[in-house]
Design a protein around this motif. Structure first.
Motif: not given
Lengths: 505, 453, 505, 453
Positions: A57, A61, C60-61, C63-65, C68, D92, D94, D98
């Motif tokens: 992931t 990016r 979406s990019r 966001n932290y998740a 990541l 996705r 993210e 999240a």
């Protein structure tokens, strides 16, 4: 955050899979490997599933992609990839069937191939199609080999293939690979094939021509029919590079212009995803003269409506005995076929025509919106097709097309195709495709205008662009001079832990 | 239409800016007689997502999916379990919809992945360098033959009779046009590969010997003696592998002296997909051969700030630079399949790969034992990994079709693979993987017993 | 690149779907809407599919998740979400069945519920489980309502629920919602419930206690059994907040400690994805005393092994007539059940035990690796469970826990839970979970150490952190003082185009 | 185990740093008698991904999926086509993995999406402000009732008899504990909703009137007159909608005077999923009521550099700040379902929503016409959108079960919904959407004809 290499964080004892525990006394320890057991360590690091998902992931990016923005790559047709196509390709009946299953258990798969073949033939006005080539270049080769097989079948050995200067790099490579000598055909000042020069060169040694239409200057070859007629009259065949089919699909049929063979990039015109370099698919449509030589496997529908797979074993049964051979194992890129058919059925005949119209409209919009600030060498030749061509004429001393392209990265875009076609100095080929909105085009035009103005005004910071990408300019010379093509455990200074010890466990 | 963002108002405004009165003004260079006036007649018009999905689902259901049958097909395409996370990752838009990484500053994700992939393949194959993938195993095999010609400057190719017939056919087809001479042999139903016969065909005009490992009958040839014989005559040994999982159990071809190792990577991460897209793997044992390799290569370098980064390199070999002097006409590769392979291989790791291979072999041994208990049935192979050849004493093609009608996909008949060779007609190639259950084996055995009775 | 609002780029005439064209003369124009036809514009902008995919991908990019990086949120158990679970939840037999289908057509769905219920009961050592609550807080409410129903059933109206100071905010909210008066129980200096104070408060007016165990200081309540015994002796019930079950699953069963009701957050312990705020699922396990009062629908397996759905209509048949009612339409969060069951079956009894052990090991590793630089108020109380608690003691004047947390964002991490539990000044509660590798923990420890040192040394730049996130600190006061909660077409200065005209088409 | 990254070596090294000799040293506070010594007996151990997938697939196949039958169920959950891109986006990482966006600097993706979602819902409902979603329609309905109590400081609730019985049951259950008084009515099989009866039950102690629109029988009540009557007594009108697609065809509840509009959003983007997770929608017409709303709210603001950004706001209403004084005990919401709704609504846009609604209504009208041709069958409704009530003249529960055995999922019997009301037993609720084909309608009609004959 930088993402370390798999080899720096993984460990040979780590794994992200669990395998079923074999029941006791159920063949454990059986060994019929004939003494070839692998004893030595392989050196393949593993990661647990959480680490794997995160590694990839994070890596992803660092990429630019169509899902993030416009991709103005001339001749490459980077357009939206519908998600329905991905869903369909994963249906168990397509994703989970073996290529050698008995034919009665894969009727639906064969129907997909046949339906797609039908559409490709109808859209190009050709006679047959070889579905198995794996990509555009493979398809080119298929087409040229059909030409060679046809010529050989009539005992007519010819040695030369004519290729215009502006051809895709794959064209001459393909012709050479098939054993032909390649000769260039010049272009007119207007950016098209010089018909008279071509006619002058034709003769009994010329096997055929490879033409790209619309050509790589973004122009439609007005004289295409005349070219075909002349080549045919001289006993040769016409190969058309189909990479730019997106510009004309539904508007004009190559078969009506005398083309004998054309490959179709399913990953361009018919929108299967590019996937960072593939897989693609390059079926080749063939004229009646070339169709008998198309390679195996072939699919044919008999009068009773049933679709048959023609392979070595049953070629005679289906009267396909002159096939020049086989280009690949199995039947070609099924996963691309399902996606392309899904795309085609979604658009239908009206939608595909609209595709070409919108693609051409978008390109002309860009051409006319920027020709005041960027030199458009063939701007006066009339409308372009699906791509707009600019040159570096007018840039300040010391700034190049490359600098402009890298500057575009800092504006949030992938660069356009650069230095291609070779006939234009510092060429920039911009293909927006039909899946961009006017708002997206206006934003892109604004960005390109701003970078172009900097190039004209001599903004030196362009020379070190990009500044805001995951990486600054990379040293390609170093990479080629001292190639490092696989990971090696570094030689640590004695006493310090190795990278894998630091990062791993 | 849902994929086309321009509205009618947009189109009018844009035509006005261009100075065209209607869209056909932009197609003025297309000869009028060839221009189509409307949608091509006789073809359907655009359709809703729901309608298209329904149509495709109907076609999909006309196929018997491997998971819905007792399944034993192999012969170069294997059914393995692919972890769900593999598909999740390849569907990331940033991988799925990215272009070939020619602009490295904004493609480090793809490039680092390819560098890792190359490293994984090189290690698996026991080689120094692997490329960034090719179309599939069969085309990689031909590319290896062509490369051997460039390296040795010879034109005589020795093919093992136990090379996958599709691979052999591709080589023969291409050789016709490049005027290479092919020395091939017929396959024979023997317990061990005919190394002696193969070695006898090598001479000092031979550019390369092509040997499949394990071979098309599932046997495991001793590459060492072939390598020695080839090298003695100045020829290269090309090893072809169609089941990468095997290399978790048996020695790598590089280790055994192969100079070029190619193969099909589909088993790891890719899935059956009716034959494509698959994943050609290509590696060389000796780094000095790198500049003769076909296909893309990703290499490590640094950026202007000295940070590590990756680029496509040695591209002077490639068509877009060299035109007719390229090492290959290959442009598109199998990038997304390479990603799937690399992710699956990362999940496995050495430990998982070895365990997977062991489980494949265990079940294959069980199956071989069970099937030989059927009267009249025997296993040909001395040695095998997860695939072996049965002799049925009857035309295997018919048996396979009969069993398919009962929902049992029994394997690949040699008659299907070698239609010109009647002497192979009673051979049935049976592949067993970790997805095969002991119940599946029993299902096959009893069905076979009935059909042969 | 900033992503504009949908309302700035979309258009009411644009759409990203095609609908089937109805055949002519097939009911077109039929109208039985009773005159309620919607005449006015709704104002819903549309986007084509390419624009839609890009809009949300770009969003979406920001966001932290978990995909990541590490998510050290104490009490929230943000751990890896296996992708198999997502795949299973999308199988047509789970994703595409209606809740009111005849029972014979949904046997598999009922089996999922039953299998999951079986595991939850076994893992907690309880008697029954109410599956329908939609989230943790909903489950809490369910548990408290069971207690109230049980007390009412014996005619024993009690008014007070005791809640420790360190309880989750939902606990008192829930008790109040159920009509109870909430009273605090103090904590000991060691960070646990003061058993003597609790005993002193117990009496005929106390309906029960709500305890979190492991508690929010990250400690196991050693006296849990004694607490339960005392509460039971006084005629009350024990509710246990299950948010921290991740620390003890497979190691100790709440039922063995005398708990009467506990909700289980499937989206924490059993790893259904958090999804930016939900959906979750909060089944409630119940003791024998409370099970008869569990709400409808209930699932019950009869002796013949068949799973039955107990609803209003057949409650009598299954002897479940004392249910306190219904908390939701239909049967609860099926999509979470399939994911949780998949997760549980993947781990098995041994894996779940390992989950707790690794979660606790990881937390203690963080606690002991950082207690030299961060104050750990209960460090001397012994090992923590799955979360490590620190305070702001020792920070330079003017720097707060918030500043440290925002500084952590610049190091590439989501902040930990802050200012909770309330019993510790400037509390920081760090829960790494078991799905982090040692390498990931070491990197996190390094980052937190560096920020902590800056906080101790009075680095003023922390006060304006984050500096490298998609946004700097946001003005929350402004947001609350002048709430803008829906998009409004801006009032453009006369003569200038509106935002939607500029950005749209 | 594949989800656990620590190796045995890691564990040892970490225990050493902690100063513990083994893992149980860390569980020392757990009373020894309660500590489990090994894996809980009688439970299976860990399993491979392949084995678990196989098990779950087996369970999945025991269910009859809606797509595999002629399907007519509704009653608060509708089968609509969800575009493939919706699922792509919600997967996705993210978005999927999240946390709740409490840290706005690194959660703008979720927050902007919620702001857009709130705006879409508010417009669809004809309201000023919507919240960021709730569990589902039934819990949103109860939250609306509770909110009306806070606003009016009254405790008497009037429920329409044609409110979804599960929704009514939830309200009644919760009211038992909060000591609200519920005035409900029995549903009745009449062509038009009983507005007069409802209005008669409103008095000056009434906090709110709860009306479903369209109602549980598919009828469309005139909210205007109910709103007027409620407002005249100082009560609020709560409108409940379980089929958001309907609002592409009929007036919004806000437009008709509802003060609070709540509903189920499942139809747009979410899918059937055997009843959950679904998506509670909640909106208020008058912005002055915002501070009494339950659930999360996302609002616009600026960051330290003046850039527009979004935050969760007005959180002083919520439990983690207010503890026992919160407006609701809700913590988790339905964020990912809200995303799915928002993406699907964005794909539709106003044009698509209206076309979708028109297509639903067209097919429903066709179905009604066809089904009334069956002898003994009649349509109850004067008006409907995509769902209507048939009277069969027989116990509909049995008919539904008989038809299910033939693979026809005929609808929801009123007997299933209202088991205590024998007078409704011959009622069958039939829902029709864009996924229904004319063949499906014919299949249902002929099957019904046979069963009733």
């Amino acid at each position: 955050l930088e993402e370390p290499l798999l080899f720096e964080i993984g460990h040979v004892e780590q794994t992200g899979v669990d395998l079923p525990e074999p029941p006791k006394d159920s063949g454990r320890g059986a060994n019929r490997l004939g003494g070839f057991d692998r004893a030595e360590a392989i050196g393949l690091p593993g990661l647990s599933e959480p680490e794997t998902v995160r590694h990839y992931t994070r890596l992803s990016r660092q990429n630019y992609a169509i899902d993030l923005g416009l991709f103005p790559l001339g001749s490459c047709t980077m357009k939206h990839n519908p998600r329905l196509n991905e869903k369909v390709a994963r249906m168990p009946g397509f994703a989970d069937v073996h290529p050698l299953q008995p034919v009665d258990t894969v009727r639906g798969a064969l129907e997909v191939i046949n339906e797609l073949a039908f559409w490709l033939i109808e859209l190009t006005g050709m006679y047959g199609v070889a579905m198995s080539p794996k990509a555009g270049a493979h398809g080119e080769l298929c087409g040229i080999l059909c030409i060679r097989a046809a010529l050989e079948a009539r005992g007519d050995a010819r040695e030369v293939i004519l290729v215009p200067e502006s051809a895709h790099g794959t064209n001459p490579a393909t012709a050479a690979f098939a054993g032909y000598r390649v000769e260039d055909i010049p272009a007119t000042a207007e950016g098209r094939v010089d018909l008279e020069a071509l006619k002058a060169r034709l003769g009994p040694d010329v096997a055929g021509v490879m033409i790209t239409n619309p050509n790589t200057c973004g122009l439609f070859e007005r004289d295409m029919k005349a070219i075909s007629d002349a080549v045919h009259a001289a006993g040769g065949f016409v190969y058309c590079d189909g990479a730019n089919f997106n510009a004309i699909v539904g508007k004009v049929r190559p078969g009506d212009l005398g083309v004998d063979a054309m490959h179709i990039n399913l990953h361009k015109t018919f929108s299967t995803p590019h996937g960072g370099g593939g897989p693609g698919s390059g079926p080749v449509v063939l004229s009646e003269a070339l169709a008998p030589f198309g390679p195996l496997p072939f699919t044919a529908r008999t009068k009773d409506g049933i679709v048959h797979l023609v392979e070595e074993e049953n070629a005679a049964e289906f009267d396909h005995t002159q096939a020049f051979g086989r280009m690949t194992a199995f039947h070609g890129q099924m996963g691309m076929f399902t996606r392309a058919l899904t795309y085609i059925l979604s658009h239908g005949a009206d939608g595909l025509k609209q595709v070409a119209e919108d693609a051409v409209l978008n390109a002309n919009y860009i051409l006319r919106s920027l020709e005041d600030v960027l030199d458009a060498p063939f701007g006066p030749s009339g409308p372009c097709m699906h791509e707009a061509l600019f040159s570096d004429k007018g840039f300040a001393e010391g700034l190049s097309t490359l600098d402009l392209a890298k500057g575009l990265i800092d504006e949030g875009y992938h660069p356009m195709t650069m230095y291609f076609p070779l006939v234009v100095h510092g060429a920039m080929l911009v293909e927006p495709t039909e899946t961009e909105s006017k708002a997206a085009l206006d934003q892109f035009i604004g960005a390109l205008r701003s970078v172009a103005e900097r190039a004209v005004n001599g903004d030196e910071t362009l020379k070190t662009a990009p500044h805001y990408a995951p990486r600054r300019r990379l040293d390609e010379t170093l990479a080629a001079r001292k190639p490092v093509l696989a990971w090696q455990e570094p030689n640590p200074p004695s006493g310090s832990p190795s990278l894998s010890e630091q990062g791993g466990r | 239409m849902r994929y086309l963002p321009l509205t009618q108002d947009d189109r009018s405004a844009m035509l006005a800016r261009i100075g065209a009165s209607n869209i056909d003004d932009l197609f003025v260079d297309v000869p009028e007689e060839a221009r189509l006036s409307g949608p091509i007649a006789g073809l359907p018009l655009h359709a809703s997502e729901m309608a298209v999905e329904k149509h495709m689902r109907r076609l999909s259901k006309k196929n018997l999916a491997a998971a819905d049958a007792a399944f034993f097909l192999g012969a170069g395409a294997y059914k393995h379990h692919v972890p769900a996370s593999v598909d999740h990752i390849i569907q990331r838009g940033e991988f799925l919809t990215a272009y070939t990484p020619y602009q490295p500053e904004i493609a480090q994700g793809t490039l680092q992945m390819l560098f890792e992939f190359q490293s994984q393949v090189a290690r698996l194959y026991g080689c120094a360098v692997a490329n960034a993938s090719m179309y599939d195993g069969s085309t990689a095999c031909w590319e290896a033959v062509a490369m051997a010609g460039r390296v040795t400057k010879r034109k005589r190719v020795v093919l093992s009779g136990a090379l996958h017939p599709h691979y052999a056919e591709v080589v023969k087809t291409m050789a016709k046009f490049t005027e290479d001479e092919i020395a091939s042999a017929s396959p024979a139903l023997q317990a061990a590969p005919d190394n002696a016969g193969l070695i006898a065909r090598i001479d000092d005009q031979t550019s390369c010997v092509v040997v499949q490992y394990p071979d098309i009958l599932g046997r495991i040839p001793d590459l060492t003696e072939i390598a020695e014989a080839a090298h003695a005559k100045g020829a290269l040994l090309i090893a072809v592998n169609t089941e990468p999982v095997a290399l978790g159990a048996i020695k790598s071809p590089g280790e055994l002296g192969a100079d070029i190792v190619v193969g099909e990577g589909q088993s790891i991460g890719v899935g059956l997909q009716f034959g494509g897209p698959y994943l050609g793997l290509f590696a060389v044992r000796d780094p000095k051969h790198v500049r003769q390799m076909p296909g893309r290569l990703c290499g490590e370098t640094v950026d202007a700030e000295g940070k590590r980064g990756f680029v496509l390199t040695l591209s002077t070999r490639e068509q877009h630079i060299r035109r007719e002097k390229a090492t290959s006409n290959i442009c598109t590769n199998s990038g997304l399949c390479a990603l799937a392979f690399s992710v699956h291989m990362t999940l496995l790791g050495e430990k998982g790969l070895r365990a997977l291979a062991a489980e494949n072999h265990r079940l294959a041994c069980l199956a071989a034992d069970r099937l030989t208990k059927i009267p009249g049935v025997s296993v040909l192979n001395d040695a095998f990994f997860n695939e072996f050849t049965l002799r049925l004493g009857k035309d295997a093609r018919k048996v396979v079709r009969t069993l398919a009608d009962r929902g049992v996909l029994a394997g690949v008949s040699l008659g299907r693979l070698f239609p010109a060779h009647d002497e192979l007609a009673d051979g049935l190639l049976v592949a067993v993987t970790e997805t095969t259950t002991e119940e599946d084996i029993e299902t096959l055995a009893s069905a076979l017993e009935e059909v042969l009775a």
